[in-house]
Design a protein around this motif. Structure first.
Motif, PDB file in Angstrom:
ATOM      1  N   ILE A 136       1.767   1.535  78.808  1.00 34.75           N
ATOM      2  CA  ILE A 136       1.218   2.727  78.158  1.00 34.75           C
ATOM      3  C   ILE A 136       1.682   2.736  76.705  1.00 34.75           C
ATOM      4  O   ILE A 136       2.889   2.763  76.427  1.00 34.75           O
ATOM      5  CB  ILE A 136       1.695   4.008  78.854  1.00 34.75           C
ATOM      6  CG1 ILE A 136       1.605   3.860  80.385  1.00 34.75           C
ATOM      7  CG2 ILE A 136       0.901   5.221  78.377  1.00 34.75           C
ATOM      8  CD1 ILE A 136       2.489   4.831  81.139  1.00 34.75           C
ATOM      9  N   THR A 137       0.733   2.717  75.780  1.00 39.70           N
ATOM     10  CA  THR A 137       1.060   2.720  74.355  1.00 39.70           C
ATOM     11  C   THR A 137       0.893   4.124  73.797  1.00 39.70           C
ATOM     12  O   THR A 137      -0.190   4.720  73.889  1.00 39.70           O
ATOM     13  CB  THR A 137       0.158   1.733  73.595  1.00 39.70           C
ATOM     14  OG1 THR A 137       0.372   0.407  74.126  1.00 39.70           O
ATOM     15  CG2 THR A 137       0.479   1.738  72.110  1.00 39.70           C
ATOM     16  N   VAL A 138       1.977   4.644  73.205  1.00 41.83           N
ATOM     17  CA  VAL A 138       1.996   6.024  72.715  1.00 41.83           C
ATOM     18  C   VAL A 138       2.715   6.075  71.370  1.00 41.83           C
ATOM     19  O   VAL A 138       3.415   5.126  70.986  1.00 41.83           O
ATOM     20  CB  VAL A 138       2.722   6.951  73.720  1.00 41.83           C
ATOM     21  CG1 VAL A 138       1.971   6.998  75.038  1.00 41.83           C
ATOM     22  CG2 VAL A 138       4.183   6.508  73.931  1.00 41.83           C
ATOM     23  N   PRO A 139       2.587   7.187  70.619  1.00 42.07           N
ATOM     24  CA  PRO A 139       3.369   7.334  69.384  1.00 42.07           C
ATOM     25  C   PRO A 139       4.866   7.222  69.665  1.00 42.07           C
ATOM     26  O   PRO A 139       5.352   7.611  70.735  1.00 42.07           O
ATOM     27  CB  PRO A 139       2.992   8.734  68.903  1.00 42.07           C
ATOM     28  CG  PRO A 139       1.636   8.985  69.483  1.00 42.07           C
ATOM     29  CD  PRO A 139       1.648   8.317  70.815  1.00 42.07           C
ATOM     30  N   ASP A 140       5.594   6.704  68.669  1.00 45.96           N
ATOM     31  CA  ASP A 140       7.043   6.497  68.828  1.00 45.96           C
ATOM     32  C   ASP A 140       7.793   7.777  69.171  1.00 45.96           C
ATOM     33  O   ASP A 140       8.882   7.724  69.764  1.00 45.96           O
ATOM     34  CB  ASP A 140       7.635   5.913  67.534  1.00 45.96           C
ATOM     35  CG  ASP A 140       7.268   4.453  67.345  1.00 45.96           C
ATOM     36  OD1 ASP A 140       6.982   3.777  68.351  1.00 45.96           O
ATOM     37  OD2 ASP A 140       7.266   3.995  66.179  1.00 45.96           O
ATOM     38  N   SER A 141       7.238   8.927  68.815  1.00 47.80           N
ATOM     39  CA  SER A 141       7.920  10.201  69.046  1.00 47.80           C
ATOM     40  C   SER A 141       7.840  10.659  70.497  1.00 47.80           C
ATOM     41  O   SER A 141       8.519  11.622  70.878  1.00 47.80           O
ATOM     42  CB  SER A 141       7.312  11.286  68.160  1.00 47.80           C
ATOM     43  OG  SER A 141       5.917  11.418  68.433  1.00 47.80           O
ATOM     44  N   LEU A 142       7.040   9.984  71.308  1.00 44.49           N
ATOM     45  CA  LEU A 142       6.823  10.416  72.692  1.00 44.49           C
ATOM     46  C   LEU A 142       7.340   9.372  73.679  1.00 44.49           C
ATOM     47  O   LEU A 142       7.619   8.228  73.315  1.00 44.49           O
ATOM     48  CB  LEU A 142       5.323  10.648  72.938  1.00 44.49           C
ATOM     49  CG  LEU A 142       4.646  11.698  72.062  1.00 44.49           C
ATOM     50  CD1 LEU A 142       3.154  11.732  72.338  1.00 44.49           C
ATOM     51  CD2 LEU A 142       5.282  13.082  72.284  1.00 44.49           C
ATOM     52  N   GLN A 143       7.445   9.788  74.922  1.00 45.94           N
ATOM     53  CA  GLN A 143       7.822   8.892  76.006  1.00 45.94           C
ATOM     54  C   GLN A 143       6.629   8.772  76.965  1.00 45.94           C
ATOM     55  O   GLN A 143       5.859   9.722  77.124  1.00 45.94           O
ATOM     56  CB  GLN A 143       9.044   9.419  76.775  1.00 45.94           C
ATOM     57  CG  GLN A 143      10.342   9.400  75.969  1.00 45.94           C
ATOM     58  CD  GLN A 143      10.381  10.485  74.907  1.00 45.94           C
ATOM     59  OE1 GLN A 143      10.018  11.632  75.145  1.00 45.94           O
ATOM     60  NE2 GLN A 143      10.831  10.110  73.713  1.00 45.94           N
ATOM     61  N   ALA A 144       6.500   7.623  77.582  1.00 45.08           N
ATOM     62  CA  ALA A 144       5.418   7.382  78.540  1.00 45.08           C
ATOM     63  C   ALA A 144       6.035   6.932  79.862  1.00 45.08           C
ATOM     64  O   ALA A 144       6.789   5.950  79.893  1.00 45.08           O
ATOM     65  CB  ALA A 144       4.442   6.339  78.011  1.00 45.08           C
ATOM     66  N   VAL A 145       5.697   7.642  80.924  1.00 42.43           N
ATOM     67  CA  VAL A 145       6.307   7.391  82.234  1.00 42.43           C
ATOM     68  C   VAL A 145       5.227   6.941  83.204  1.00 42.43           C
ATOM     69  O   VAL A 145       4.130   7.509  83.249  1.00 42.43           O
ATOM     70  CB  VAL A 145       6.999   8.655  82.766  1.00 42.43           C
ATOM     71  CG1 VAL A 145       7.725   8.353  84.082  1.00 42.43           C
ATOM     72  CG2 VAL A 145       7.978   9.209  81.736  1.00 42.43           C
ATOM     73  N   GLY A 146       5.544   5.915  83.979  1.00 42.93           N
ATOM     74  CA  GLY A 146       4.631   5.418  85.000  1.00 42.93           C
ATOM     75  C   GLY A 146       5.313   5.314  86.340  1.00 42.93           C
ATOM     76  O   GLY A 146       6.472   5.718  86.522  1.00 42.93           O
ATOM     77  N   ASN A 147       4.619   4.750  87.284  1.00 44.42           N
ATOM     78  CA  ASN A 147       5.151   4.592  88.637  1.00 44.42           C
ATOM     79  C   ASN A 147       6.153   3.442  88.696  1.00 44.42           C
ATOM     80  O   ASN A 147       6.106   2.510  87.898  1.00 44.42           O
ATOM     81  CB  ASN A 147       4.011   4.319  89.611  1.00 44.42           C
ATOM     82  CG  ASN A 147       2.896   5.337  89.519  1.00 44.42           C
ATOM     83  OD1 ASN A 147       2.117   5.316  88.575  1.00 44.42           O
ATOM     84  ND2 ASN A 147       2.807   6.223  90.486  1.00 44.42           N
ATOM     85  N   GLY A 148       7.038   3.520  89.673  1.00 43.00           N
ATOM     86  CA  GLY A 148       7.973   2.435  89.912  1.00 43.00           C
ATOM     87  C   GLY A 148       9.098   2.370  88.906  1.00 43.00           C
ATOM     88  O   GLY A 148       9.577   3.391  88.403  1.00 43.00           O
ATOM     89  N   ARG A 149       9.505   1.155  88.576  1.00 45.40           N
ATOM     90  CA  ARG A 149      10.679   0.927  87.718  1.00 45.40           C
ATOM     91  C   ARG A 149      10.265   0.718  86.258  1.00 45.40           C
ATOM     92  O   ARG A 149       9.278   0.046  85.971  1.00 45.40           O
ATOM     93  CB  ARG A 149      11.432  -0.311  88.190  1.00 45.40           C
ATOM     94  CG  ARG A 149      11.951  -0.239  89.615  1.00 45.40           C
ATOM     95  CD  ARG A 149      13.193   0.586  89.718  1.00 45.40           C
ATOM     96  NE  ARG A 149      13.749   0.543  91.081  1.00 45.40           N
ATOM     97  CZ  ARG A 149      14.893   1.116  91.442  1.00 45.40           C
ATOM     98  NH1 ARG A 149      15.605   1.762  90.527  1.00 45.40           N
ATOM     99  NH2 ARG A 149      15.312   1.038  92.676  1.00 45.40           N
ATOM    100  N   TRP A 150      11.068   1.273  85.379  1.00 47.70           N
ATOM    101  CA  TRP A 150      10.888   1.030  83.947  1.00 47.70           C
ATOM    102  C   TRP A 150      11.305  -0.404  83.642  1.00 47.70           C
ATOM    103  O   TRP A 150      12.382  -0.862  84.027  1.00 47.70           O
ATOM    104  CB  TRP A 150      11.747   2.011  83.154  1.00 47.70           C
ATOM    105  CG  TRP A 150      11.734   1.797  81.661  1.00 47.70           C
ATOM    106  CD1 TRP A 150      10.675   1.861  80.830  1.00 47.70           C
ATOM    107  CD2 TRP A 150      12.866   1.496  80.842  1.00 47.70           C
ATOM    108  NE1 TRP A 150      11.055   1.629  79.532  1.00 47.70           N
ATOM    109  CE2 TRP A 150      12.397   1.405  79.508  1.00 47.70           C
ATOM    110  CE3 TRP A 150      14.224   1.308  81.081  1.00 47.70           C
ATOM    111  CZ2 TRP A 150      13.253   1.123  78.436  1.00 47.70           C
ATOM    112  CZ3 TRP A 150      15.064   1.026  80.025  1.00 47.70           C
ATOM    113  CH2 TRP A 150      14.579   0.939  78.711  1.00 47.70           C
TER     114      TRP A 150
END
Length: 601
Positions: free
Chosen positions: A220-234
């Protein structure tokens, strides 16, 4: 996902990874006594389109291939509310095939489709992407591979796409991308797509019967100021140098396509380790930064909930991927290993108790219900959403089980019986097969009422042994309602004697609540079931003349060899979801004369 709004009457929704769908119609039962017997309702009453069939069934262009891995990259434009992405679908041929059905909902636009192929480069064999032709039919891509694949052969198709995806108007009930801003004004985005389908935002085989064997990856590509969370392990974050970062997540277990979801926001992260039955379980929490303190307090409910569920259902099914709660811009959803949470850090369902008893205000509804889906819905998944009661009925009953762990048996019984007030009995719990159509929203409360009745028919020790064995046997597998019903009926000698298919037909395939009719003649008790399917024979516990009596009525009027007073009061145990009717002397005499009486008890 719990989709009831009290008073609204509206609800939502691996033996082998590929399970051929049974596209069939429920038969309309022809009954000899229509006034007193329930009909198995005709599920073909609605009119469905070719698009419904393409979406809801396993046609020839789906049947020959089995998804093994999804690798999804997405770059949302949070201002324009558009996305650009590429999805790699790794698959294996289970039969000979060439044309594929891949689902991607309009108005998303496909730029190109490629397939991995071997090529000679500098005297060596290299894997290259080869562009392949495709056509669109509404929300379906017909993709023609360069060559026919034989059973056992594997390859990867990549779909490049972009556009403005459907936006959710009222998530999670109306699905799509969710574009919000938090209280600080920062962007906050996610997706909810149960029922609507994962193809609303990425290309896939959008059918519950085919989960990727090896899991999925999400970038997931997002602005540097934000975090992007998905399923499973980072799996790390890549700083792109253009003001954006790409967050990488990996799921190692099979996952339902609608469960794979990005969550984007100004998140804070904290974690803990729960000592589970299979060892340490990582529990991660991603919440809006302003809510961290509230979340740390509210999420203290996680450990006792996991302990209760592991005791009753068995080990948490996705230990390799961890357990995660992610604050979402909607109420909540059972996103596997990344449960969406939006209950406002309140107990109950948005601060209300769905049972009307007050019992449900002692725990956080979304936290408990959506986590229960990790066992029922995410680990054990139905092949067709017509059978979604297996997800929702068992998960709603997990609320009762947690209430029992927390507050005791009496409170649990008040909760599950109180929730019956939400049952509409508008249409059967099981819907029509092969057209992506759920049954009634009663799948929640009526499904749980059925399970509670079954529990009291077979007894606690057998019932809880059933739940443990069910989760052991069907862990990470695709099932049908019929398979689960047969499992419960045939579990052991006791269940084979007390349970039968007619009980499940009654509650899942009709809208009728069975009526226990009773009367007294010469101080003998006479009973029968009416408003029921033919052949119903269901045990029930009653209290009469101060005594507790276990009965096994059928549909014929029968005498019970127990002496009662001339004018007894009969009360059915509240744990049975049934109705009761006292027959007057005249009604009983008429029934006795017109019924072949079974006097063998």
């Amino acid at each position: 996902m719990e989709r009831i709004v009290p008073g609204s009457g509206r609800c939502d929704q691996r033996a082998a990874i590929f399970v051929p769908m049974r596209t069939h119609l429920l038969l309309l039962a022809v009954l000899s006594h229509p006034a007193t017997q329930a009909q198995v309702l005709d599920a073909a009453a609605a009119t469905f389109t070719r698009a419904d069939t393409l979406r809801g069934s396993i046609g020839p262009e789906r049947a020959w291939w089995n998804a093994t891995f999804y690798d999804v990259s997405v770059r949302p434009d949070l201002d324009r509310r558009s996305i650009a992405g590429v999805t790699a679908i790794a698959f294996t041929a289970v039969a000979e095939g060439r044309r594929m059905q891949i689902d991607l909902q309009q108005p998303l636009v496909v730029d190109s489709v490629t397939v991995e192929a071997e090529a000679y480069r500098e005297g060596a064999i290299a894997i290259v992407d080869r562009t392949v032709p495709f056509t669109r039919e509404d929300d379906v891509l017909w993709v023609d591979l360069p060559d026919t694949l034989r059973a056992g052969e594997a390859t990867t198709v990549r779909v490049h796409y972009h556009g403005v995806p459907r936006a959710a108007k009222n998530p999670p009930w109306d699905g799509g991308w969710i574009w919000r801003r938090d209280e600080s004004g920062a962007p906050w985005a996610s997706v909810a797509c149960q029922g609507l389908g994962a193809s609303v935002w990425y290309p896939c085989k959008d059918h519950q019967s085919d989960e990727p064997d090896d899991g999925a990856a999400l970038h997931i590509t997002v602005p540097d100021s934000l975090q992007a969370v998905g399923n499973g392990r980072w799996r790390g974050t890549t700083i792109n140098g253009d003001g954006t970062s790409t967050w990488h997540w990996r799921v190692s277990s099979p996952i339902n396509t609608y469960n794979l979801v990005p969550s984007i926001g100004g998140y804070a992260h904290f974690s803990e380790v729960y000592m589970g039955l299979e060892g340490p379980l990582d529990c991660d929490y991603w919440v809006l930064a302003a809510n961290e303190a509230r979340a740390r307090e509210q999420f203290k409910q996680v450990a006792p909930m996991l302990a209760c569920f592991e005791q009753r259902f068995g080990p948490y099914p996705f230990r390799m991927d961890g357990y995660k709660l992610v604050e979402s811009p909607h109420l909540g959803m059972e996103h596997q290993s990344a449960v969406a949470y939006g209950n406002g850090y309140r107990n109950g369902y948005l601060g209300r108790d769905l049972s009307g008893t007050g019992v449900g205000l002692q725990w956080d509804f979304i936290l408990v219900h959506e986590s229960g889906h990790e066992w029922f819905g995410n680990s054990i998944t139905t092949a067709d959403i017509a059978d979604m009661w297996v997800h929702e009925g068992f998960t709603h009953y997990s609320e009762t089980i947690f209430t029992e762990c927390q507050q005791g048996r009496e409170a649990a019984e008040r909760y599950v019986t109180g929730c019956r007030r939400n049952i509409a009995n508008d249409r059967p719990v099981i819907g029509p097969y092969g057209v992506n159509e759920e049954g009634s929203g009663d799948m929640y409360y009526k499904g749980a009422a059925l399970l509670h009745t079954v529990r009291h028919i077979v007894g606690d020790s057998t019932f809880f042994a059933m739940l443990l064995e069910m989760n052991r046997r069907y862990r990470h597998r695709i099932v049908t309602s019929a398979e689960i019903e047969d499992f419960l009926i045939r579990f052991d000698e006791l269940t084979r004697a007390k349970l039968n298919r007619a009980i499940f037909d009654q509650y899942l395939r009709t809208t009728q609540v069975p009526v226990l009719e009773w009367g007294v003649h010469k101080k003998k008790l006479w009973v029968r079931w009416t408003g029921c399917v033919p052949g119903l024979r269901m045990p029930v516990r009653v209290r009469i003349d101060g005594r507790t009596v276990d009965l096994v009525p059928g549909t014929d009027l029968s005498i019970v060899e127990v002496t009662v007073s001339r004018t007894p009061a009969l009360e059915v145990d509240r744990n049975w979801y049934v109705s009761v009717k006292h027959l007057s002397r005249k009604e009983l005499d008429r029934a006795r004369r017109s019924t072949l009486v079974n006097t063998s008890w």
